[in-house]
Write a protein that holds these residues in place. Structure first.
Motif, short mmCIF file in Angstrom:
data_model
loop_
_atom_site.label_atom_id
_atom_site.label_comp_id
_atom_site.label_asym_id
_atom_site.label_seq_id
_atom_site.Cartn_x
_atom_site.Cartn_y
_atom_site.Cartn_z
N LEU A 105 27.45 52.54 29.63
CA LEU A 105 27.32 52.88 30.98
C LEU A 105 27.08 54.21 30.83
O LEU A 105 27.58 55.08 30.11
CB LEU A 105 28.26 52.22 31.84
N PRO A 106 26.72 54.98 31.96
CA PRO A 106 26.46 56.49 32.09
C PRO A 106 27.97 56.93 32.39
O PRO A 106 28.88 56.32 32.86
CB PRO A 106 25.74 56.78 33.39
N GLY A 107 27.93 58.30 31.55
CA GLY A 107 29.26 58.82 31.82
C GLY A 107 30.35 58.68 30.63
O GLY A 107 31.35 58.55 30.76
N ASN A 108 29.60 57.93 29.45
CA ASN A 108 30.55 57.57 28.26
C ASN A 108 31.39 56.50 28.49
O ASN A 108 32.72 56.41 28.15
CB ASN A 108 31.33 58.79 27.84
N HIS A 109 31.12 55.58 29.56
CA HIS A 109 31.80 54.42 30.01
C HIS A 109 31.06 53.08 29.01
O HIS A 109 30.07 53.18 28.81
CB HIS A 109 31.62 54.15 31.47
N LEU A 110 32.03 52.28 28.93
CA LEU A 110 31.52 51.20 28.01
C LEU A 110 32.07 49.60 28.93
O LEU A 110 33.02 49.56 29.25
CB LEU A 110 32.09 50.90 26.66
N LEU A 111 30.93 48.87 29.03
CA LEU A 111 31.26 47.70 29.68
C LEU A 111 31.61 46.54 28.63
O LEU A 111 30.63 46.25 27.88
CB LEU A 111 30.17 47.15 30.67
N SER A 112 32.71 45.97 28.67
CA SER A 112 33.17 44.89 27.74
C SER A 112 33.31 43.80 28.40
O SER A 112 34.20 43.64 29.41
CB SER A 112 34.14 45.23 26.81
N SER A 113 32.45 42.57 28.19
CA SER A 113 32.66 41.15 28.84
C SER A 113 32.97 40.19 27.92
O SER A 113 32.05 39.66 26.81
CB SER A 113 31.42 40.99 29.59
N PHE A 114 33.87 39.63 28.10
CA PHE A 114 34.41 38.34 27.23
C PHE A 114 34.30 37.31 27.95
O PHE A 114 34.52 37.25 29.36
CB PHE A 114 36.10 38.63 26.90
N SER A 115 33.60 36.15 27.36
CA SER A 115 33.26 34.82 27.98
C SER A 115 33.84 33.76 26.96
O SER A 115 33.64 33.91 25.95
CB SER A 115 31.65 34.81 28.38
N PHE A 116 34.59 32.65 27.73
CA PHE A 116 35.23 31.64 26.88
C PHE A 116 34.86 30.35 27.86
O PHE A 116 35.16 30.29 28.87
CB PHE A 116 36.64 31.73 26.75
N ALA A 321 36.30 31.10 31.61
CA ALA A 321 36.99 32.24 31.62
C ALA A 321 36.36 33.30 31.11
O ALA A 321 35.73 33.69 30.17
CB ALA A 321 38.43 31.81 30.65
N MET A 322 36.53 34.34 31.98
CA MET A 322 35.93 35.71 31.94
C MET A 322 37.06 36.86 31.82
O MET A 322 37.60 36.86 32.85
CB MET A 322 34.86 36.01 33.01
N VAL A 323 36.77 37.96 31.10
CA VAL A 323 37.48 39.26 31.03
C VAL A 323 36.65 40.31 30.87
O VAL A 323 35.90 40.44 29.86
CB VAL A 323 38.67 39.04 29.90
N ASP A 324 36.44 41.08 32.11
CA ASP A 324 35.46 42.25 32.12
C ASP A 324 36.31 43.38 32.27
O ASP A 324 37.37 43.41 33.03
CB ASP A 324 34.47 42.03 33.27
#
Length: 663
Positions: A105-116, A321-324
């Protein structure tokens, strides 16, 4: 060699060969020509055996031919056996799938999305475990959920744990279009089958209390003052069929939220324990509470649905189950490499180009143009192998541009693919490497269809106002459902509802009749139910306006104040569901309401003053009761007799009198 030995050497799994009838399928000869030893079967011809006994001189040749034929037969049998074994092993796969999606993401951010994703075994509605042909078999579906869903007759369950701030203006749309994340705190809604609303509420309370113990949260504080029955929002899609096990009953949609509930490791650990890998292998081994809750924004979600097959009359539960989380990569790596903050070296200091800087003045810029890091530095550990029992391998995918490099580290080797997706199917440790020479280059982000913000207005301790600003940045109108729940101590006056066009910025002015198409309003009852407000609104293209109304603040009883009443009362987020031209869900920030707070130190002051007065009165009365009242002269005489001089004089007289008597 026994076939069971072959099975162990090929698959590493000890499976009884007779159970799958592999011996009969591998050998097609007659039973008379088969010598059985234990579980091993070997083919020999009767003619070869007879010749070996009758002609000792030809024994070596016969044995060589026999061994050669036996090896040939065993090779064919082994090949057939391996094929059938692989089919058996394929049948042992379970309906479980896990994915990890990464997105810079902009601004040196990172979106991590775990899906089970996992599914339960099929069951027949109306049959219990006491039936002779019904039993409960658990594979990957969490065991605590099935009895809970059956006891409360829950057909759908949705639970959200969310904390942090999602910067929609910089990061654009939420993951999964906002349908997998909730408002700040805890949010719960479910569809329950019952014969009346009263019984549905009892089942709802039982569900909330059970989830509270399961996830170590304060969900048990949900009561009638926080529970609503949505009319427009939160309903499943029209194409989604909800099962009804008893045709004489109905389905009730019930929702509640706790805005002041903190989200911490105590909520993540039970979620990981519900997964079949238990956080010991696969993608779940990445999840660590200290890293997840160190993020700027994080969300834990659980969705359980009941899926039925009308043809066979069987149903099964499907759980997702989601972990974002959104991570600030430079800050996270800096805390790992330099736990103790230190000044940045001069050659590494980067100044913000948009502000004045020289040799003495510098505003540091946190936006690094280059980045190269391993995920083991962010999450603190590597991925421990994979889930061998899942129906599909674990997948790791990255949504990046050509300026980024996404590789998978296995041992000392780095692997890369053009698709930026990897399948983890070996029992080794994996690590992910992400690098870029231009971190500002990210994938094209989806434009948010609607911006909504909400705030409190007014001052004083007796009344105030609530203001919600809508902004449509698109060239087409947006139709949405606005859902809001307010506590009973906010007495809303819906007659004061009006539209303010001061935020229009040149857009055409609108009225209440122009934008609101339908409204559902349930007034609050003191200490019984909250205010429930829903309306369908249509925002014209390129239009901004604010909807506001007034409310009064109610005085609470002494025991109804929280331990830290001066902090204020948190008001849960409003939920906006966009239904046209796209499907999207937004939640506003929570609000902090200040009520008239009494001086809780006053009881202690009263106790201290009262105790002092009572002590003085008791002392005076006690003195009057136990002491004798005399005149001043008598008191002086008594005091004079008690002086040291008087005591010495009496002692002298006593001594002289004794001497005089003795003489």
């Amino acid at each position: 060699m026994a076939l069971s030995c072959f099975l162990r050497s090929v698959s590493g799994t000890n499976i009884d060969v007779n159970e799958y009838d592999l011996v009969n399928s591998a050998m097609q000869d007659d039973a008379d020509d088969v010598i059985v030893t234990g579980s091993c079967k070997t083919n020999f011809t009767a003619q070869s055996t007879t010749e070996a006994v009758a002609s000792p001189s030809a024994t070596r040749n016969v044995e060589e031919n026999t061994v050669a034929d036996a090896h040939t037969v065993e090779d064919v049998q082994f090949q057939d056996f391996v094929e059938e074994t692989m089919l058996v092993l394929d049948e042992l796969k379970y309906p479980y799938q896990e994915d990890l999606r990464l997105k810079p993401l902009p601004g040196n951010h990172l979106l991590s999305s775990f899906s089970f994703d996992m599914k339960s075994e099929s069951f027949t509605p109306g049959k219990t475990d006491l039936d002779i042909d019904q039993y409960s078999h658990y594979t990957v579906f969490p065991k605590p959920f099935k009895p809970l869903l059956e006891r409360t007759a829950t057909r759908q369950l949705h639970l959200r744990f969310t904390r942090g701030f999602w910067d929609a203006e910089s990061w654009d749309t939420l993951p999964y279009d906002g349908f997998k994340s909730g408002g700040s705190g805890v949010e719960l809604w479910a569809i329950i089958e019952s014969d009346s609303q009263e019984n549905a509420y009892r089942q709802w309370k039982s569900l909330a209390n059970s989830l509270s113990g399961l996830f170590c949260a304060s969900i048990n504080f949900i009561d009638s003052t926080k529970t609503t029955y949505p009319v427009y929002a939160f309903h499943p899609a029209a194409s989604e069929e909800l099962p009804l096990f008893d045709q004489d009953k109905q389905l009730y949609l019930i929702r509640a939220a706790l805005a002041n509930e903190p989200v911490c490791t105590e909520n993540l650990t039970p979620l990981i324990k519900l997964l079949p890998t238990k956080g010991k292998s696969g993608l779940s081994s990445y999840l660590d509470g200290h890293k997840v809750f160190d993020s700027i924004w994080h969300s834990l979600s659980i969705d359980i649905e009941t899926q039925c097959d009308d043809l066979y009359g069987e149903c099964r539960y499907s759980m997702e189950a989601m972990v974002d989380m959104v991570i600030n990569v430079p800050n996270t790596i800096e805390r790992v490499e330099n736990p103790i903050p230190k000044p940045v070296e001069a050659d590494k200091l980067r100044c913000d180009q948009t502000k004045h800087f020289d040799a003495f003045v510098c505003f540091p810029s946190s936006d690094n143009a280059e980045t190269d890091f391993l995920f083991s530095k962010i999450f603190g550990k590597s991925i421990r192998g994979c889930d061998n029992f899942a129906s599909s391998p674990s997948r790791v995918c990255a949504n990046i541009t050509d300026d980024w490099s996404f590789t998978l580290k296995v041992g000392d080797d780095y692997l890369g693919l053009d698709s930026n997706c990897f399948e983890l199917n070996e029992g080794v440790e994996y690590d992910i490497n992400l690098s870029s020479a231009n971190t500002s280059s990210v994938t094209v982000l989806d434009e948010v269809p609607l911006y909504v913000s909400r705030s409190l207005t007014g001052y004083g301790q007796d009344h105030g106002g609530l203001r919600t600003v809508f902004h449509n940045p698109r060239s087409q109108p947006v139709r949405a459902i606005y859902f809001e729940t307010l506590p009973w101590f906010m007495r809303v006056y819906l007659s004061t509802l009006q539209v303010d066009n001061t935020h229009s910025n040149g857009s055409p002015n609108v009225t209440v009749e122009d934008i609101m198409q339908s409204m559902h309003y349930v007034p609050a009852i003191d200490r019984s139910r909250p205010t429930h407000l829903e309306y369908i609104i249509e925002i014209p293209a390129f239009t901004s306006f604010a909807v506001s109304y007034q409310y009064d603040k109610t005085l609470l009883q002494f025991a109804e104040y929280p331990p830290d009443a001066n902090h204020g009362f948190e008001i849960e987020s409003a939920v906006i569901t966009v239904v046209s031209p796209t499907d999207y869900q937004i939640r506003t920030a929570t609000l902090l309401l200040s009520l008239s707070t009494p001086d809780f130190s006053m009881p202690y002051n009263v106790i201290i003053i009262t105790s002092t007065v009572m002590g003085l009165i008791f002392g005076m009365i006690f003195n009057l009761l136990v002491k004798r009242v005399v005149t001043v002269e008598e008191a002086d005489k008594v005091l004079a007799e008690r002086t040291i001089k008087a005591k010495l004089l009496r002692l002298k007289q006593k001594i002289l009198s004794r001497i005089g008597i003795a003489t």
